[in-house]
Design a protein around this motif. Structure first.
Motif, PDB file in Angstrom:
ATOM      1  N   GLY A 118       0.789  -1.216   0.000  1.00 19.97           N
ATOM      2  CA  GLY A 118       0.000   0.000   0.000  1.00 19.97           C
ATOM      3  C   GLY A 118       0.822   1.269   0.000  1.00 19.97           C
ATOM      4  N   SER A 119       2.081   1.196  -0.396  1.00 17.93           N
ATOM      5  CA  SER A 119       2.952   2.372  -0.401  1.00 17.93           C
ATOM      6  C   SER A 119       2.380   3.482  -1.273  1.00 17.93           C
ATOM      7  N   LEU A 120       2.550   4.735  -0.823  1.00 18.73           N
ATOM      8  CA  LEU A 120       2.068   5.896  -1.577  1.00 18.73           C
ATOM      9  C   LEU A 120       3.210   6.722  -2.157  1.00 18.73           C
ATOM     10  N   VAL A 121       4.441   6.220  -2.026  1.00 16.41           N
ATOM     11  CA  VAL A 121       5.595   6.836  -2.679  1.00 16.41           C
ATOM     12  C   VAL A 121       6.336   5.732  -3.423  1.00 16.41           C
ATOM     13  N   ASN A 122       7.241   6.123  -4.287  1.00 12.71           N
ATOM     14  CA  ASN A 122       8.124   5.160  -4.938  1.00 12.71           C
ATOM     15  C   ASN A 122       9.521   5.323  -4.376  1.00 12.71           C
ATOM     16  N   TYR A 123      10.373   4.332  -4.634  1.00 10.86           N
ATOM     17  CA  TYR A 123      11.726   4.333  -4.096  1.00 10.86           C
ATOM     18  C   TYR A 123      12.755   4.169  -5.204  1.00 10.86           C
ATOM     19  N   GLU A 124      13.906   4.760  -4.986  1.00 11.21           N
ATOM     20  CA  GLU A 124      15.052   4.586  -5.866  1.00 11.21           C
ATOM     21  C   GLU A 124      16.249   4.308  -4.983  1.00 11.21           C
ATOM     22  N   ILE A 125      17.041   3.298  -5.338  1.00 15.23           N
ATOM     23  CA  ILE A 125      18.207   2.951  -4.530  1.00 15.23           C
ATOM     24  C   ILE A 125      19.474   3.152  -5.352  1.00 15.23           C
ATOM     25  N   GLU A 126      20.442   3.833  -4.763  1.00 15.73           N
ATOM     26  CA  GLU A 126      21.755   4.023  -5.374  1.00 15.73           C
ATOM     27  C   GLU A 126      22.800   3.356  -4.479  1.00 15.73           C
ATOM     28  N   TYR A 127      23.655   2.541  -5.098  1.00 14.12           N
ATOM     29  CA  TYR A 127      24.682   1.820  -4.359  1.00 14.12           C
ATOM     30  C   TYR A 127      26.051   2.418  -4.638  1.00 14.12           C
ATOM     31  N   ILE A 134      18.647   5.257  -0.108  1.00 11.55           N
ATOM     32  CA  ILE A 134      17.248   5.063  -0.493  1.00 11.55           C
ATOM     33  C   ILE A 134      16.634   6.444  -0.651  1.00 11.55           C
ATOM     34  N   ARG A 135      16.146   6.732  -1.835  1.00 11.82           N
ATOM     35  CA  ARG A 135      15.534   8.034  -2.110  1.00 11.82           C
ATOM     36  C   ARG A 135      14.041   7.854  -2.334  1.00 11.82           C
ATOM     37  N   LEU A 136      13.246   8.709  -1.699  1.00 14.03           N
ATOM     38  CA  LEU A 136      11.798   8.680  -1.883  1.00 14.03           C
ATOM     39  C   LEU A 136      11.408   9.545  -3.075  1.00 14.03           C
ATOM     40  N   LEU A 137      10.488   9.045  -3.876  1.00 12.33           N
ATOM     41  CA  LEU A 137      10.018   9.757  -5.052  1.00 12.33           C
ATOM     42  C   LEU A 137       8.510   9.953  -4.944  1.00 12.33           C
ATOM     43  N   GLU A 138       8.071  11.201  -4.946  1.00 13.38           N
ATOM     44  CA  GLU A 138       6.637  11.481  -4.910  1.00 13.38           C
ATOM     45  C   GLU A 138       5.981  11.045  -6.216  1.00 13.38           C
ATOM     46  N   ARG A 139       4.801  10.483  -6.115  1.00 14.58           N
ATOM     47  CA  ARG A 139       4.067  10.136  -7.333  1.00 14.58           C
ATOM     48  C   ARG A 139       3.423  11.366  -7.951  1.00 14.58           C
ATOM     49  N   SER A 140       3.100  12.323  -7.119  1.00 15.03           N
ATOM     50  CA  SER A 140       2.558  13.592  -7.590  1.00 15.03           C
ATOM     51  C   SER A 140       2.963  14.643  -6.562  1.00 15.03           C
ATOM     52  N   PRO A 141       3.669  15.697  -6.955  1.00 14.22           N
ATOM     53  CA  PRO A 141       4.141  16.694  -5.988  1.00 14.22           C
ATOM     54  C   PRO A 141       2.998  17.272  -5.154  1.00 14.22           C
ATOM     55  N   ASP A 142       3.170  17.290  -3.842  1.00 10.17           N
ATOM     56  CA  ASP A 142       2.123  17.791  -2.954  1.00 10.17           C
ATOM     57  C   ASP A 142       2.791  18.243  -1.664  1.00 10.17           C
ATOM     58  N   ALA A 143       3.051  19.543  -1.562  1.00  7.03           N
ATOM     59  CA  ALA A 143       3.771  20.079  -0.403  1.00  7.03           C
ATOM     60  C   ALA A 143       3.016  19.828   0.900  1.00  7.03           C
ATOM     61  N   GLU A 144       1.682  19.802   0.831  1.00  5.34           N
ATOM     62  CA  GLU A 144       0.892  19.598   2.049  1.00  5.34           C
ATOM     63  C   GLU A 144       1.068  18.191   2.598  1.00  5.34           C
ATOM     64  N   LEU A 145       1.153  17.198   1.719  1.00  2.00           N
ATOM     65  CA  LEU A 145       1.246  15.805   2.149  1.00  2.00           C
ATOM     66  C   LEU A 145       2.678  15.302   2.301  1.00  2.00           C
TER      67      LEU A 145
END
Length: 345
Positions: A118-127, A134-145
């Motif tokens: 049920g995750s509401l963000v996506n992830y990107e991993i750099e080694y 681990i970087r979080l990626l918003e699915r849709s920019p939303d400063a309030e959330l």
């Protein structure tokens, strides 16, 4: 090593398990808050949120969360949701991670299958040589959330890793892409690492040695079962646009006493004409959706219970078992008795 990235879901496709939304609603209800108004106009009821088959679109989930956060007192709501028991937060994915053989295997599974939780963000991993990010990626920019989504995601990742490796595990450092909240001390107590606010991205770093570390609860057989089950959840097609999913939810709640299209539209707080238009845009008819919901429930009852066929007919809204038999034959090409017999074989 290259970065691994999961593609975004369409924001209106209802395919997200309501884990995070349910967590926020639970917190509010523990305070005695009536949460039903937060669901107004989404096509969902409070009861549907707790049903195993319910799926939300990103739009539905963020609408509910935005209303909840505006109504609740300011505070670390995301931290509270993310630090719950990992089986509540991660479900099958958490079970798969704890059954993994090593940190590397656990990380790969978590990134690939996090949507099943049920995750509401996506992830990107750099080694890199000494650490991974681990970087979080918003699915849709939303400063309030953003603060809530970041808190929940980071806290749940750390909770899951602590469940796998022990309570002493901590990130090397973290960054959040918003100013420090008034309760920033809650972050520092929980994460136990240097934290920078006002950064460009939401990121967390760990030592690379974690990837080679064995997991004490590793179990290859359980791992295979959990990964396959989580994969089916993560890769399954959604219910289509969220209006379609909402219609499915209403029909499931009223199987024994079928509702009309007009009654369904009324439940969704839209006009029958609007509902018809939205279903047409999705390439579906109300009767087709109703038949699919009835067929799915009837099939489960025929395969997994011993109740008489006449009772199955009643459970899915038929007053005449002969009409049900004809309908089931039309839907599946098999009679109810054939379906039951083949399941038993």
């Amino acid at each position: 090593m290259p970065a691994h990235r999961l593609a975004d879901d369409p924001l209106q496709d209802a395919r997200i398990p309501p884990t995070i939304v349910a967590g926020v609603l639970d917190i509010a209800e523990q305070r005695g808050t009536n949460t039903e108004p937060w669901l107004a106009g989404t096509g969902l009821t409070r009861g549907q949120i707790d049903l195993p088959g319910t799926r939300l679109s990103f739009r539905q989930a963020t609408t509910i969360l935005r209303r909840a956060l505006r109504a609740l007192p300011a505070g670390p709501v995301g931290m509270r949701v993310g630090t719950r028991d990992v089986l509540l937060s991660w479900g099958l994915v958490g079970f798969a991670v704890r059954s993994s053989s090593s940190g590397a295997e656990a990380m790969a599974v978590g990134v690939r299958l996090h949507q099943a939780a049920g995750s509401l963000v996506n992830y990107e991993i750099e080694y890199s040589t000494d650490e991974f990010e681990i970087r979080l990626l918003e699915r849709s920019p939303d400063a309030e959330l953003l603060p809530f989504l970041s808190e929940e995601a980071c806290a749940s990742i750390v909770a899951l890793l602590r469940a796998a490796f022990g309570s002493q595990l901590r990130p090397k450092r973290m960054e959040f892409a918003y100013p420090a909240p008034t309760y920033a001390d809650v972050y520092r107590r929980y994460f136990q690492c240097p934290i920078q606010f006002g950064a460009q991205h939401v990121r967390m770093w760990f030592d690379t040695e974690l990837l080679d570390r064995p997991i004490p609860t590793a179990n290859p057989a359980q791992f295979a079962i959990a990964v396959e089950a989580a994969r089916q959840l993560a890769d399954a097609e959604g219910h289509g646009p969220d209006t379609v999913a909402a219609v499915v939810g209403v029909l499931r709640e009223n199987l024994r006493h079928p509702v009309t299209m007009a009654q369904t539209a009324d439940r969704l707080a839209i006009s029958e004409r609007t509902l018809h238009r939205r279903l047409t845009e999705a390439g579906l008819k109300f009767g087709e959706i109703r038949d699919r919901v009835r067929m799915q429930r009837a099939t489960v009852l025929l395969r997994e219970s011993n109740i008489p066929v006449a009772t199955v007919a009643t459970e899915v809204g038929f007053s005449d078992s002969r009409q049900f038999r004809r309908a089931y034959q039309r839907w599946t090409g098999k009679s109810p008795s054939t379906e039951r017999a083949s399941a038993r074989r």
